[in-house]
Design a protein around this motif. Sequence first.
Motif, PDB file in Angstrom:
ATOM      1  N   UNK A  89       0.830  -1.204   0.000  1.00 21.57           N
ATOM      2  CA  UNK A  89       0.000   0.000   0.000  1.00 21.57           C
ATOM      3  C   UNK A  89       0.868   1.260   0.000  1.00 21.57           C
ATOM      4  N   UNK A  90       1.957   1.242   0.723  1.00 19.66           N
ATOM      5  CA  UNK A  90       2.879   2.388   0.725  1.00 19.66           C
ATOM      6  C   UNK A  90       3.427   2.604  -0.683  1.00 19.66           C
ATOM      7  N   UNK A  91       3.803   1.518  -1.343  1.00 27.56           N
ATOM      8  CA  UNK A  91       4.319   1.615  -2.711  1.00 27.56           C
ATOM      9  C   UNK A  91       3.273   2.229  -3.630  1.00 27.56           C
ATOM     10  N   UNK A  92       2.047   1.780  -3.534  1.00 30.06           N
ATOM     11  CA  UNK A  92       0.974   2.297  -4.391  1.00 30.06           C
ATOM     12  C   UNK A  92       0.714   3.777  -4.123  1.00 30.06           C
ATOM     13  N   UNK A  93       0.726   4.176  -2.873  1.00 31.96           N
ATOM     14  CA  UNK A  93       0.382   5.561  -2.523  1.00 31.96           C
ATOM     15  C   UNK A  93       1.528   6.549  -2.731  1.00 31.96           C
ATOM     16  N   UNK A  94       2.770   6.081  -2.714  1.00 29.59           N
ATOM     17  CA  UNK A  94       3.897   7.002  -2.871  1.00 29.59           C
ATOM     18  C   UNK A  94       4.414   7.061  -4.293  1.00 29.59           C
ATOM     19  N   UNK A  95       3.987   6.143  -5.130  1.00 30.89           N
ATOM     20  CA  UNK A  95       4.388   6.132  -6.530  1.00 30.89           C
ATOM     21  C   UNK A  95       5.894   5.985  -6.715  1.00 30.89           C
ATOM     22  N   UNK A  96       6.534   5.251  -5.822  1.00 30.53           N
ATOM     23  CA  UNK A  96       7.941   4.905  -5.993  1.00 30.53           C
ATOM     24  C   UNK A  96       8.048   3.381  -6.051  1.00 30.53           C
ATOM     25  N   UNK A  97       9.188   2.894  -6.450  1.00 31.71           N
ATOM     26  CA  UNK A  97       9.363   1.458  -6.630  1.00 31.71           C
ATOM     27  C   UNK A  97       9.360   0.723  -5.295  1.00 31.71           C
ATOM     28  N   UNK A  98       9.021  -0.565  -5.320  1.00 28.53           N
ATOM     29  CA  UNK A  98       9.076  -1.350  -4.078  1.00 28.53           C
ATOM     30  C   UNK A  98      10.465  -1.326  -3.430  1.00 28.53           C
ATOM     31  N   UNK A  99      11.510  -1.337  -4.249  1.00 24.79           N
ATOM     32  CA  UNK A  99      12.865  -1.279  -3.705  1.00 24.79           C
ATOM     33  C   UNK A  99      13.132   0.020  -2.966  1.00 24.79           C
ATOM     34  N   UNK A 100      12.671   1.131  -3.540  1.00 25.40           N
ATOM     35  CA  UNK A 100      12.847   2.436  -2.882  1.00 25.40           C
ATOM     36  C   UNK A 100      12.055   2.494  -1.592  1.00 25.40           C
TER      37      UNK A 100
END
Length: 185
Positions: A89-100
Amino acid sequence: MSNGSDAEGYPLASTSTWPAADIATAWQRELPGVNTDSIEVITPIWRMAKVLADDRRRTLNRLGIDPSTLDLLSVIRRAGPPYELTTREITRRTLVTPGAVSQRIARAEQAGLVARAPSTASRRAVAVRLTDAGHRLIEATVRELLEHESQLISALGAAERASLTGFLAKLEQSLVGPPRDEPAG
């Protein structure tokens, strides 16, 4: 030159101080027939983006938080109680890669701002929750940052801000599409 300009009179600062209308007029003169209608919209937006980005960088530096940590803590805090989101969910909401996202979480966890635990939503998911220190930091930072940035736009009245907000939303949607949280159409 002592006036801060080069030999042609062009300002040496990182952004021009020439009015966008003058730039458009010059290009109309130099390249007749070229469509210059974007200059008076995009040039001021580009200049303001640079000024605002530089100001935010300095402000966050003064507040002792980097932009990626601000982004991470903000997205979790805005989620509401229990101030916890899965890494997905953090990845989806921040629009950065899962690695970041993983790197941001690791740094924030090391700083004592977040804690990871297995998610109750899924066996494979990891939940990230704000710690008390994370709550204190994000709330103090956001309060001060928003107060400061409110002052930056104080030249505009309420009606002007509302109009500008609408115009910017329309332009943004035409450039990047509808917000990801909303269905298209």
